[in-house]
Motif scaffolding. Structure first.
Motif, short mmCIF file in Angstrom:
data_model
loop_
_atom_site.label_atom_id
_atom_site.label_comp_id
_atom_site.label_asym_id
_atom_site.label_seq_id
_atom_site.Cartn_x
_atom_site.Cartn_y
_atom_site.Cartn_z
N ALA A 226 75.50 -25.44 -8.07
CA ALA A 226 74.50 -26.58 -9.20
C ALA A 226 73.15 -26.06 -8.00
O ALA A 226 72.88 -26.13 -7.08
CB ALA A 226 74.92 -27.77 -9.15
N SER A 227 72.15 -26.98 -8.95
CA SER A 227 70.88 -26.57 -7.90
C SER A 227 70.38 -27.20 -6.94
O SER A 227 70.78 -28.97 -8.33
CB SER A 227 69.39 -26.24 -9.19
N GLY A 228 70.75 -27.40 -6.22
CA GLY A 228 69.61 -28.52 -5.70
C GLY A 228 70.63 -29.34 -4.61
O GLY A 228 70.00 -30.30 -4.79
N ARG B 234 82.97 -31.79 -6.89
CA ARG B 234 83.44 -31.13 -8.51
C ARG B 234 82.62 -30.75 -9.51
O ARG B 234 83.03 -29.89 -10.39
CB ARG B 234 85.28 -31.84 -9.00
N ASP B 235 81.56 -32.08 -9.24
CA ASP B 235 80.61 -31.57 -10.38
C ASP B 235 79.65 -31.02 -10.20
O ASP B 235 78.81 -31.05 -10.66
CB ASP B 235 80.18 -32.99 -10.53
N ASP B 236 79.43 -30.38 -8.91
CA ASP B 236 78.12 -29.66 -8.81
C ASP B 236 78.48 -28.04 -8.33
O ASP B 236 78.15 -27.43 -7.63
CB ASP B 236 78.34 -29.53 -6.79
N SER C 81 71.80 -24.30 -13.20
CA SER C 81 72.28 -24.15 -12.01
C SER C 81 71.71 -22.90 -10.72
O SER C 81 70.29 -23.37 -11.11
CB SER C 81 72.96 -21.88 -12.66
N SER C 82 72.00 -22.51 -9.79
CA SER C 82 71.03 -21.81 -8.31
C SER C 82 70.50 -21.53 -8.99
O SER C 82 70.35 -20.50 -9.80
CB SER C 82 71.89 -21.35 -7.28
#
Length: 246
Positions: free
Chosen positions: A55-57, A65-67, A85-86
């Motif tokens: 995920a972004s940032g 696990r939530d990233d 997302s990134s």
């Protein structure tokens, strides 16, 4: 039966996420993914194409696990999580869609990769030759080899960059047996993108490239007479390739 399959899929996804979290901790510790830089992905489906991507940032030293988010071939989040997302997700999707064997894509921001990608941008690629560690790249079996790492000018426009990458590799046969036509590329003043058939191979390619980048950069600091034979090896092979093309 459906419940069993769903449970299996959930467990497999959790295991993949934990492997990516471990990569983040390692790469942060080796100073290849500091702060919120870098992004990682694994292909979780081919039909349709879907990837699990950071995920972004997110600080790569403490990914949870939530990233991570699941995205489609266009980089759109499809897991209903509402997370972003990134910013460079589209590059991961482009590589996974362009290269049938790709199972994972990793991106780092090391010091040496940043410096060399900026220094060699006018040439269009970074040439690495004559090092034993080249054998760590898939399909290379000798130190007497040349790896040309393409360098693309950096931009924040991922759509435009994806088009440039596709154009650069147009006509390349990624399905041929033996040594792959390319193992990675650099974004100028930015960092490295590499990939593999699975996460373990992609991680190995990061490690090999980062070692080789440091070798090249450190060698350039030495007096000309003390440099490694890598330059002469690369020059000889470049001449041979030119002669074969004539």
């Amino acid at each position: 039966m459906i419940t069993d399959l769903a449970s299996f899929a959930a467990a497999a996804t959790a295991d993949t996420i934990d492997q990516l979290r471990a990569v983040g901790r390692e790469f942060h510790g080796r100073r290849w993914s500091l702060g919120t830089s870098s992004n990682y992905s694994v292909v979780v489906s081919r039909e349709p194409l879907e990837l699990l991507v950071t995920a972004s940032g997110k600080d790569k030293s403490g990914l949870t696990r939530d990233d991570f988010v699941r995205v489609d071939a266009a980089g759109r989040v499809v897991d209903g999580s509402g997370r972003r997302s990134s910013a460079e997700t589209l590059l991961h999707c482009t590589l996974a869609g362009m290269i049938p064997s790709v199972g994972a894509v990793l991106h780092t921001h090391s010091v040496w990769g940043t410096i060399l990608s900026a220094a060699d941008l006018p040439r269009g690629s970074l040439q690495i030759a004559g090092y034993e560690m080249l054998k760590g790249l898939e399909g290379i079996g000798t130190h007497d080899a040349v790896e040309e790492v393409p360098i693309f000018a950096n931009t924040q426009d991922m759509v435009e960059l994806s088009v440039r990458i596709r154009r650069h590799f147009a006509g390349v046969d990624w399905t041929a047996e033996g040594r792959p036509p390319c193992h990675g590329f650099l974004l100028s003043g930015h960092g490295l993108y590499t990939w593999g058939r699975d996460l373990a191979e992609a991680r190995r390619h990061i490690e090999i490239f980062e070692f080789l980048f440091e070798c090249v950069a450190q060698a350039r600091m030495l007096p000309a007479g003390d440099r490694s034979p890598a330059a002469s090896t690369g020059h000889r092979q470049s001449q041979q390739q030119q002669q074969q093309q004539q």
